[in-house]
Design an enzyme around this catalytic site. Structure first.
Site, PDB file in Angstrom:
ATOM      1  N   GLY A  56       5.585   3.027  -8.104  1.00  0.00           N
ATOM      2  CA  GLY A  56       6.941   2.880  -7.594  1.00  0.00           C
ATOM      3  C   GLY A  56       6.963   2.762  -6.071  1.00  0.00           C
ATOM      4  N   CYS A  57       8.125   2.442  -5.542  1.00  0.00           N
ATOM      5  CA  CYS A  57       8.236   2.186  -4.102  1.00  0.00           C
ATOM      6  C   CYS A  57       8.066   3.472  -3.298  1.00  0.00           C
ATOM      7  CB  CYS A  57       9.555   1.492  -3.787  1.00  0.00           C
ATOM      8  SG  CYS A  57      11.026   2.334  -4.407  1.00  0.00           S
ATOM      9  N   TYR A  58       8.932   4.454  -3.558  1.00  0.00           N
ATOM     10  CA  TYR A  58       8.755   5.717  -2.848  1.00  0.00           C
ATOM     11  C   TYR A  58       7.357   6.283  -3.090  1.00  0.00           C
ATOM     12  CZ  TYR A  58      13.861   6.260  -1.955  1.00  0.00           C
ATOM     13  OH  TYR A  58      15.160   6.133  -1.541  1.00  0.00           O
TER      14      TYR A  58
END
Lengths: 342, 342, 342, 342
Positions: free
Chosen positions: D150-152
């Site tokens: 995921g991005c975070y």
């Protein structure tokens, strides 16, 4: 003096929020009720967390009960719907300041063309005063129904009408190019208005046939004393929250100069508290007027092209909507024009 | 095929950074040196942390040593200074693509008027080809000195020249209203450009006498086949990083329609890789072209006013500066026009 | 009652502009003079075009002539310089509200360490009251010298001191992560603050040793009743004009819950006009407080980690600087705490 | 070498657009089909006007016909839906790179808790490789099902796993505070994401229980070699289009210094093309990585508090989603890891 009891019908959008901001600190007004179908029964803070301390709750928009609570109503409704509320409110003796477009156009055929439906209350049009206090101040005194000038129109009509009335410029070949912040689209939940679609984007829209065009043409024609003005109005969407800037181009008549144009603007607006005429060479900037009811105007005559270039800026939610509505109310009710607006 | 050795003189501004972005991934080019007085001796990453992995160091701008390292030089310098570098570089046999304004204007008197100084190298003007490949493609082949079209001019000349050349519109009464992101002001450290002065601000500037005006007039006149065009050019500063949108107004001649105007644009640009003609009813949006070398153009003829309204958008740093410079280089050097620009 | 005559020393920055905005509409105050070296002799509108209608001119900062015109002075000066003005103004009997950091730290060694110079007026420190009215309200009554709390510190100390004083949280292991709009950097003309360098950028800075750190530690220690608190304070720059959001992490002591923490905040601030405690589950948002003097606070206890997570938001120029200064003035002068701040 | 045929399922969001941007210029890939329920039958340019020249049309998401056209599929679908597509695609022999969260968590109970539904395809979990190439590069070679990080998580796990693995920091007391641009919320049409609600707003959200929390905890525990890590993850929404910045706090173990931490990061990532370790004293800035696949990492050890402060930045759509997906594909298919990503 007892306070004027006012209410807002359709208070959950940005014009409603701006009315709240200004009315809650207005010295001569008591805000007694606000309506919203969506938020009925809920406190103001649910729609506008900035006003959590405000004890008001939204109520459902019921004319009879609303009319008992107010002397004057602001209508912050979509066009069409506003007219439906205006008639019964007036019948109950409530003064109406309509922020929608329903009573701005004098010609119902033009309304039908631009708004794609028959005018919902043509019998009221003769009562309606156009809510641009710098042009219609005396008619506003004692008016019962006011059709607040639109946001783009205000930025264009204020400079344009003074210049046309002065005779310095032609009534043909007028062009208005306007740039608006995104709150001008309302609190609208639609793909083109989400942050990543607006931020870092510059775009025109509705460059022919925008609904504000006939309003602008109507009022400029009145000021110029001609039957009609036909012009272009080209709006653009700009990634700021608030503010409209309009650049307006006129053909100067023989003898037109920057100084004469500025003098005409001064003659029209000196003493008007919410119009600022800039010095020669200065141009308007929205950031100098946001959160105020001021319209800032500059102009320069271009000798090469014979064009008078006009630059004006307002806050679309204040002078372009809610501030103007309150300025109208102040005049209608015999208050100081600037009450609650400094 | 051996790669073309290129360098950038004055690489520490935004046009320099954009050249870096594009040249570092260009398949037929080797970027051998970049100069900066301010950053001489320091790695690229000092000025542009985004390019820390780039092993180049800035060098002081010394023509002789620079000329040994390159076949072609991009000049990303202030006007005046660019011309000073161009002459000796050409004398060393280095091709020059100048992003400044020094070689754009054919008339040195006009240069002197708008740039407030004598032209620094008038003897080179006859060699200079105007760097707008869609209009001057054949002249660019083999050119040694190219004067890249300016950012605003590109957005106006691309649609304007095709429409004027088509005969559909008048050559008088042209108006261009442009909106530019803040990188267009350069990497300039000055109060009007700090974030809180630009953000939430919309403002015009230099509405008469902007330096890009004579460049636009010159090229539109060439396209129209008339001695001169006199018009307004009204730029505005908008709080986005990148992007220029121009709205251009022409008087349509008899028979002008939206379809004919679009057909004229298609006739001029079909097959051109960096011009996108929109469908009838569509308008340009800067966010569709940022970070690309594309110019997006839409138009609509307003029958009420007889005005053809044109909407165009580019990225001011790509098609408006560095991308265009590379497109010019590609043509000058016999490469595919799109090399490194997709 | 005659109005209090006030002046602003160093009025040409953003804190000065915000003081202007608030003082010009303050009912109990007359703004008699403003100083600026840079703008001396020029009208307010030169520095702040938004206030062109204000008839004041900047004057050069001469203490003697300034002192004759005012009962109370706001110092909106860089640290170091503020202390130089405070002493003679106090000697002239002028009350001083200092927005700089000169009188915030009780320990001159700490001042010297963080501000890299000897304290310029240590003899005045015992007179200075820390200008955070919700914590030092009674001491402010009648104070002659007030050291307004800093912007970041206000957002952290308001929630933090109440929670530490309640005993619900540990005094060790405190972390504060703050996000500030760019006006927090002042009206500073420097490359990192121009629009294209800030817009579309998120970045921390001064993550160890920021000058606001010792101020935060000092006041949290006072509230907690411990000799010292040692913590991290990690500020970030965010592309908005106004607003600070702070996320503060505490170790909850046994029995800590969201409800107890909210109760402690309510106990500390119910009745305080400028602190808003959010409901359980709600978090602060800067857009709910910009242009107001409000501090909005939410919190939630995370049982998984034992951390109490606190979220607070203020407008850095209002509650974080000029609004707070006026709130202090109101209390010093026996006015209603909220005068001019609603 | 023949090109790899790839397709995108669910291509009408921002991750889909970013995949398009990167795949259309990828030298070893042919993008053969893209699906979208909403846009089925329409050209790419309808959803993404930036790609009007792209000849692809969206097709309805039919697995059988899709599977015939591709060797590898990118799933840019909501969680839950992604798993439904993965199984039949794999059964058709199509490799799958899933950008959703469906195959990131190894423990279906954790999935059920955070995603509020049973895992839709638990039988596939053992096949899935976590798509963070810098940590799982060898496992990705030849993988058939990849669950892109995921991005975070990417912004936190890259620095965090290297530091935890080094033994320099404690596995307890970890805090991650992240700031994301609005594209991170997807192309979601909802009131909190319209421009005026995001612009000039800074706000945290989901500060306990964000769906990326268990993913971060899982991967940090793997790196640290401990059964579990329990930490805070506190995301904020910031008004930029792209970019995530994370500030991560660790307790340093005895002997931890800035230099040792940087050395550990260098040891982990030197030679990795998409990780940039900053020099001592430098901190990450999203604007240095937007539109790239780079993760920029800085850190500093605060001796006063014993905390190691880590700063990392990525582009949420590139390294945080689509760029990473392509990096995974490159490795899965034996291409150069950087193909199409420079």
């Amino acid at each position: 003096m007892s306070k004027i009891r006012v209410g807002i019908v359709g208070a959950s959008g940005y014009a409603g929020e701006e009315l709240l901001r200004l009315l809650l600190q207005h010295p001569a007004v008591e805000l007694t009720c606000i309506t919203s179908r969506q938020y009925a029964g809920q406190p103001v803070g649910t729609a506008f967390p900035r006003y959590r301390e405000c004890p008001l709750n939204f109520m459902a928009p019921d004319v009879a009960s609303f009319a008992e609570l107010v002397d004057l109503a602001f209508l912050a409704l979509p066009h069409g719907l506003a007219a439906e509320f205006a008639a019964p409110l007036l019948a109950h003796g409530v003064k109406v300041v309509d922020i929608s477009a329903d009573f701005r156009l004098r010609d119902t055929a033009v309304y039908a063309k631009y708004y794609k439906s028959e005018h919902p209350a043509p019998e009221l049009l003769s009562k309606a005063v156009y809510g641009l206090p710098e042009r219609y101040g005396s008619a506003l005194r004692g008016a019962e129904l006011v059709a607040c000038a639109g946001c783009y129109p205000t930025s264009i009509i204020l400079p344009g009408s003074a210049l046309l009335a002065s005779g310095l410029v032609e009534t043909t070949g007028v062009e208005a190019i306007s740039l608006s912040g995104v709150s001008g689209a309302g609190r609208k939940v639609d793909l083109p208005y989400i942050f990543p679609e607006c931020n870092e984007s510059i775009r025109p829209y509705s460059v022919t046939g925008h609904r504000h065009l006939p309003e602008i043409e109507q009022e400029l024609a009145v000021a110029a004393g001609v039957p009609a003005i036909t012009m272009n109005f080209i709006p653009h969407l700009i990634p700021v929250n608030r503010g409209i800037h309009s650049t307006i181009l006129f053909h100067g008549r023989t003898g037109c100069t920057t100084d004469k144009a500025l003098a005409a603007l001064h003659a029209a607006y000196d003493g008007k508290p919410f119009v600022r005429i800039l010095a020669a060479g200065e141009l308007a900037d929205t950031k100098h007027v946001t959160m105020t009811n001021m319209c800032e105007i500059g102009c320069v005559f271009d000798q090469r092209t014979g064009r008078l270039l006009v630059s004006s800026a307002i806050d679309n939610l204040t002078k372009g909507a809610s501030g103007q509505a309150i300025q109208c109310m102040n005049i209608m009710c015999g208050l100081d024009e600037t009450a609650g607006l400094r």
